[in-house]
Scaffold this motif. Structure first.
Motif, PDB file in Angstrom:
ATOM      1  N   LEU A 202     -67.970 -18.886  -4.610  1.00 51.05           N
ATOM      2  CA  LEU A 202     -67.536 -19.664  -5.786  1.00 51.05           C
ATOM      3  C   LEU A 202     -67.939 -21.131  -5.651  1.00 51.05           C
ATOM      4  O   LEU A 202     -67.331 -22.010  -6.243  1.00 51.05           O
ATOM      5  CB  LEU A 202     -66.007 -19.547  -5.951  1.00 51.05           C
ATOM      6  N   SER A 203     -69.011 -21.372  -4.867  1.00 52.17           N
ATOM      7  CA  SER A 203     -69.364 -22.759  -4.523  1.00 52.17           C
ATOM      8  C   SER A 203     -69.732 -23.605  -5.751  1.00 52.17           C
ATOM      9  O   SER A 203     -69.602 -24.822  -5.728  1.00 52.17           O
ATOM     10  CB  SER A 203     -70.491 -22.788  -3.494  1.00 52.17           C
ATOM     11  N   LEU A 204     -70.143 -22.927  -6.819  1.00 55.30           N
ATOM     12  CA  LEU A 204     -70.453 -23.628  -8.068  1.00 55.30           C
ATOM     13  C   LEU A 204     -69.272 -24.476  -8.528  1.00 55.30           C
ATOM     14  O   LEU A 204     -69.427 -25.521  -9.157  1.00 55.30           O
ATOM     15  CB  LEU A 204     -70.771 -22.553  -9.125  1.00 55.30           C
ATOM     16  N   TRP A 205     -68.081 -23.996  -8.212  1.00 55.46           N
ATOM     17  CA  TRP A 205     -66.863 -24.661  -8.707  1.00 55.46           C
ATOM     18  C   TRP A 205     -66.058 -25.288  -7.560  1.00 55.46           C
ATOM     19  O   TRP A 205     -64.870 -25.552  -7.705  1.00 55.46           O
ATOM     20  CB  TRP A 205     -65.989 -23.638  -9.442  1.00 55.46           C
ATOM     21  N   GLN A 206     -66.707 -25.527  -6.413  1.00 56.02           N
ATOM     22  CA  GLN A 206     -65.945 -25.896  -5.202  1.00 56.02           C
ATOM     23  C   GLN A 206     -65.081 -27.152  -5.369  1.00 56.02           C
ATOM     24  O   GLN A 206     -64.055 -27.283  -4.711  1.00 56.02           O
ATOM     25  CB  GLN A 206     -66.869 -26.043  -3.996  1.00 56.02           C
ATOM     26  N   ASN A 207     -65.505 -28.055  -6.285  1.00 52.94           N
ATOM     27  CA  ASN A 207     -64.722 -29.289  -6.452  1.00 52.94           C
ATOM     28  C   ASN A 207     -63.359 -29.055  -7.082  1.00 52.94           C
ATOM     29  O   ASN A 207     -62.482 -29.922  -7.026  1.00 52.94           O
ATOM     30  CB  ASN A 207     -65.485 -30.296  -7.323  1.00 52.94           C
ATOM     31  N   ASN A 208     -63.191 -27.903  -7.702  1.00 52.29           N
ATOM     32  CA  ASN A 208     -61.919 -27.615  -8.384  1.00 52.29           C
ATOM     33  C   ASN A 208     -61.120 -26.532  -7.672  1.00 52.29           C
ATOM     34  O   ASN A 208     -60.187 -25.973  -8.244  1.00 52.29           O
ATOM     35  CB  ASN A 208     -62.186 -27.199  -9.835  1.00 52.29           C
ATOM     36  N   ILE A 209     -61.532 -26.209  -6.436  1.00 45.86           N
ATOM     37  CA  ILE A 209     -60.824 -25.187  -5.656  1.00 45.86           C
ATOM     38  C   ILE A 209     -60.199 -25.869  -4.449  1.00 45.86           C
ATOM     39  O   ILE A 209     -60.909 -26.438  -3.611  1.00 45.86           O
ATOM     40  CB  ILE A 209     -61.793 -24.075  -5.202  1.00 45.86           C
ATOM     41  N   TYR A 210     -58.897 -25.823  -4.371  1.00 44.25           N
ATOM     42  CA  TYR A 210     -58.159 -26.463  -3.264  1.00 44.25           C
ATOM     43  C   TYR A 210     -57.582 -25.363  -2.398  1.00 44.25           C
ATOM     44  O   TYR A 210     -56.789 -24.543  -2.881  1.00 44.25           O
ATOM     45  CB  TYR A 210     -57.050 -27.366  -3.824  1.00 44.25           C
ATOM     46  N   THR A 211     -58.001 -25.305  -1.146  1.00 45.99           N
ATOM     47  CA  THR A 211     -57.565 -24.201  -0.294  1.00 45.99           C
ATOM     48  C   THR A 211     -56.559 -24.692   0.746  1.00 45.99           C
ATOM     49  O   THR A 211     -56.706 -25.767   1.317  1.00 45.99           O
ATOM     50  CB  THR A 211     -58.772 -23.553   0.423  1.00 45.99           C
ATOM     51  N   ILE A 212     -55.555 -23.869   0.986  1.00 41.15           N
ATOM     52  CA  ILE A 212     -54.506 -24.243   1.942  1.00 41.15           C
ATOM     53  C   ILE A 212     -54.402 -23.164   3.017  1.00 41.15           C
ATOM     54  O   ILE A 212     -53.957 -22.046   2.733  1.00 41.15           O
ATOM     55  CB  ILE A 212     -53.124 -24.381   1.259  1.00 41.15           C
ATOM     56  N   PRO A 213     -54.816 -23.490   4.247  1.00 46.40           N
ATOM     57  CA  PRO A 213     -54.634 -22.514   5.321  1.00 46.40           C
ATOM     58  C   PRO A 213     -53.142 -22.401   5.631  1.00 46.40           C
ATOM     59  O   PRO A 213     -52.425 -23.403   5.549  1.00 46.40           O
ATOM     60  CB  PRO A 213     -55.375 -23.141   6.508  1.00 46.40           C
TER      61      PRO A 213
END
Ligand SMILES: Nc1ncnc2c1ncn2[C@@H]1O[C@H](COP(=O)(O)OP(=O)(O)OP(=O)(O)O)[C@@H](O)[C@H]1O
Ligand SMILES: NC(=O)c1ccc[n+]([C@@H]2O[C@H](COP(=O)(O)O)[C@@H](O)[C@H]2O)c1
Length: 265
Positions: A202-213
């Motif tokens: 989904l790297s096209l949208w990476q700026n809008n994806i916030y991931t939390i480990p």
């Protein structure tokens, strides 16, 4: 924002958008914070403590790592038409969510909009929130009285985001809408679904994806809770007391030969 908004929606009968716990004025007085509302879509069959924990984890993350300010948070149980095996009626799933947040939370709300009608794709659900929050309610204000639009963000476990790379499950247009500039997602790591792997395509949208480990891994799921019920085992640490009581009173999730659920978990 220049993208057009969807403004035509079918509401269930007697529907009112819940906004009683929505904060209409930002705390932030520096003018730098963007107001966001969290929306988790899913079966909630039944709502578990892990579902509630997702919001706490997201809240900590947003406070410490972003320029967002959360002004509201919703659970949006899916319609019965979703047709997942073992899905109890939307009426029960909405009731259980309402009982859980009444007991446990001062800021979560349950929106029954998608539950009580035909199946709605997640992009349409987020459009519905955008419409209600920004067009109908008019967004929120800064402490100085300036208007701000609210950004809707999908709150999801990494298992759900992982399905976004499975062929045929999500359309490109819907992904572009959900993960594009207008919305976005906050992803909580779920055991078995590495976040980097889940978002890798989904790297096209990476700026809008916030991931939390996740610091503390938890592999609990509604499926496992249903299994415990069917076997007559304790669910005390997985569900809130009010939810357990509701399930028992309404005789949900009991063993039923031919329910299609035997052996899952
Ligand atoms: N333990 C968990 N950790 C992280 N996310 C979770 C967890 N449990 C549920 N979620 C997330 O909550 C949202 C709603 O989930 P859903 O109601 O489908 O729960 P589920 O436990 O996966 O259900 P089921 O077992 O019935 O498939 C999804 O985004 C899912 O990823
Ligand atoms: N194309 C889509 O909009 C799409 C695809 C798959 C799942 N979903 C949503 O994700 C959620 C999945 O819930 P479950 O994990 O319980 O299956 C549901 O709310 C469902 O509507 C949406």
């Amino acid at each position: 924002m220049t993208e057009s908004r969807t403004t035509t929606f079918t509401n269930p009968r007697n529907y009112t958008f819940p906004s009683h716990r929505l904060r209409r004025t930002l705390h932030d007085s520096t003018g730098t914070k963007q107001p966001i509302v969290l929306v988790a879509c899913g079966s909630f069959n039944p709502i578990t403590n892990n579902h509630l924990r997702m919001y706490e984890i997201a809240n900590d993350f947003v406070r410490e790592n972003t320029d967002f300010e959360i002004v509201g948070a919703y659970l949006s149980p899916v319609s019965d038409e979703y047709g997942k095996p073992g899905l109890v009626s939307a009426h029960h799933r909405v009731n259980m969510c309402s009982l859980a947040i009444e007991q446990e939370s001062s800021w979560l709300m349950v929106d029954p909009w998608e539950a009580f009608q035909n199946y709605q794709r997640t992009a349409a659900v987020l459009d519905h929130f955008d419409y209600e929050l920004n067009m109908v309610l008019g967004g929120v204000s800064t402490p100085d009285g300036e208007h701000r639009d609210v950004r809707i963000m999908l709150l999801a476990g990494s298992d759900l985001i992982n399905t976004m790379s499975e062929p045929g499950v999500w359309s490109h247009d819907d992904l572009d809408r959900i993960l594009g500039r207008r919305y976005g997602t906050i992803v909580i790591e779920r055991e078995g679904y590495n976040v980097a792997q889940a978002t890798g395509n989904l790297s096209l949208w990476q700026n809008n994806i916030y991931t939390i480990p996740q610091l503390i891994q938890n592999d609990g799921s509604s499926t496992k809770v249903r299994l415990l019920f069917r076997r007559g085992l304790s669910v005390q640490s997985s569900l809130l007391p009010a939810v357990i009581e509701y399930i028992e009173q309404n005789n949900l999730y009991g063993w039923q030969v031919g329910s299609g659920e035997e052996g899952q978990g």
